[in-house]
Design an enzyme around this catalytic site. Structure first.
Site, mmCIF file in Angstrom:
data_model
loop_
_atom_site.group_PDB
_atom_site.id
_atom_site.type_symbol
_atom_site.label_atom_id
_atom_site.label_comp_id
_atom_site.label_asym_id
_atom_site.label_seq_id
_atom_site.Cartn_x
_atom_site.Cartn_y
_atom_site.Cartn_z
ATOM 1 N N CYS A 155 -0.315 2.966 -4.760
ATOM 2 C CA CYS A 155 -0.626 3.730 -5.378
ATOM 3 C C CYS A 155 -0.181 5.058 -4.585
ATOM 4 O O CYS A 155 0.884 5.175 -3.694
ATOM 5 C CB CYS A 155 -1.997 3.818 -4.326
ATOM 6 N N HIS A 169 0.576 -1.042 -0.093
ATOM 7 C CA HIS A 169 0.059 0.159 -0.319
ATOM 8 C C HIS A 169 0.981 1.131 0.018
ATOM 9 O O HIS A 169 2.313 0.882 0.881
ATOM 10 C CB HIS A 169 -0.784 0.239 1.439
#
Length: 361
Positions: A213, A157
């Site tokens: 991301c 992430h």
């Protein structure tokens, strides 16, 4: 022999010279006092569940082969699945395995010089916690010499948070999310830059491959290659208006990231619910295997095209050595999500002609 101590303020590992009694952190500038261990009483401190393990004085990492005239190759590979949490990702540990396979078999990285951090590791110092990732990045650049080639691959992430010191063009700091980010916090791009970019000496090359991301400028490099769909490009200047130096100490740093700062990167388990990989890592390896990585420009174009054109069937992986492991890992996985809305990015510490510079790790 050098020792490592943690900064008393931000916990960044610091290299301690013999005989010194204090050290200043290059990141937060705090002064850490060094007590003489002979003056400390001996005690058996109890260990409690959930209590962080104190960092080893000598980090449990491979030392790599001795220097050669061609330089050493070292890599840190991080894959985080956040299993058993609401943040769980399916493809990140597979990304780490595929990248390790690629580096060993395609680019001749010695296995002993690759440090891999995933939840599957049994060594507690190779679990991808915030402190362990910090220590791994410190190890990656420690003692580097001209001719060395370094790689940092991260699959997990990523996020961003408001920037308050004025050194971000878009007003946000990009971040990586270690396994324990909910309790220990994220790793901010300023720290990544200070740890593995700014110290890099002349003659050393570092590649970062960041599959996360909001990862476009997560190394805080000064220049971003803005490329359109026809392959035309220009370098955007991302140097802070404050004048803070974000470049190297003479070395070369190039980063491939999964998407722009305001985009998200796909994990391919969304439809198939079976073992998968991150879209960016998959396309990075595929571009190399298919011979589309002669230059940095051709590599970036191939990755973007593959992600943009991801259709309704399992992609043709070819029959090469590298993609054989991808075939094993993603058999039955469809990359179809109606096409991904992510565009891999290329950043660097200095502009260059992306269609003339040969790609190599």
């Amino acid at each position: 022999m050098y020792m490592l101590v943690n900064c008393s303020n931000c916990r960044t590992p610091l290299q301690l010279l013999p005989g010194v009694t204090s050290i200043r952190c290059a990141i937060c500038h705090a002064i850490t006092r060094i007590a003489d261990p002979r003056d400390a009483p001996f005690s058996h401190a109890p260990s409690f569940p959930g209590q962080p393990v104190p960092p080893s004085l000598f980090f449990h990492a491979p030392h790599g082969p001795p220097p050669s005239p061609q330089g050493r190759k070292k890599a840190v590979i991080v894959g985080i699945s956040y299993r058993f949490s609401r943040h769980e990702l399916k493809g990140c540990i597979n990304d780490a395995k595929c990248m390790k396979y690629l580096l060993i078999n395609k680019f001749q990285f010695p296995e002993s010089s690759i440090l891999i951090l995933t939840e599957e590791e049994t060594d507690p110092y190779r679990i991808p916690t915030k402190q362990n990732i910090r220590m791994a990045l410190f190890w990656l650049v420690q003692g580097c010499q001209p001719g060395d080639s370094l790689v940092f691959h991260y699959s997990g992430h990523g996020s961003r948070q408001r920037n308050y010191n004025g050194d971000e063009v878009d007003g946000y700091d990009e971040t990586l999310c270690p396994l324990d980010f909910e309790t220990q916090g994220m790793i901010v791009d300023d720290e990544i830059n200070a740890t593995i970019v700014r110290p890099l000496p002349a003659g050393v090359k570092l590649h970062a491959i960041i599959d996360a991301c909001h990862s476009g400028t997560v190394l805080d490099l000064p220049f971003l290659c803005r490329m359109n769909r026809r392959g035309q490009y220009g370098w955007e200047d991302h140097r802070p208006r404050s004048g803070v130096w974000k470049g190297t100490n003479g070395g070369e740093v190039i980063s491939f990231s999964g998407c722009d700062d305001d985009q998200t990167s796909a994990d391919t388990s969304a439809l198939s619910k079976i073992t998968s990989t991150g879209a960016m890592t998959f396309c990075f390896i595929q571009a190399i295997e298919r011979g589309h990585a002669a230059t940095y420009g051709s590599m970036l174009n191939a990755m973007r095209t593959a992600i943009r054109d991801a259709g309704g069937s399992t992609p043709d992986l070819g029959g090469g050595m590298v993609t054989s492991i991808l075939t094993m890992l993603v058999t039955g996985v469809s990359l179809s999500m109606g096409g991904f809305r992510q565009e891999p990015q290329l950043t660097s510490n200095q502009p260059f002609d992306v269609y003339l510079r040969p790609f190599s790790l």
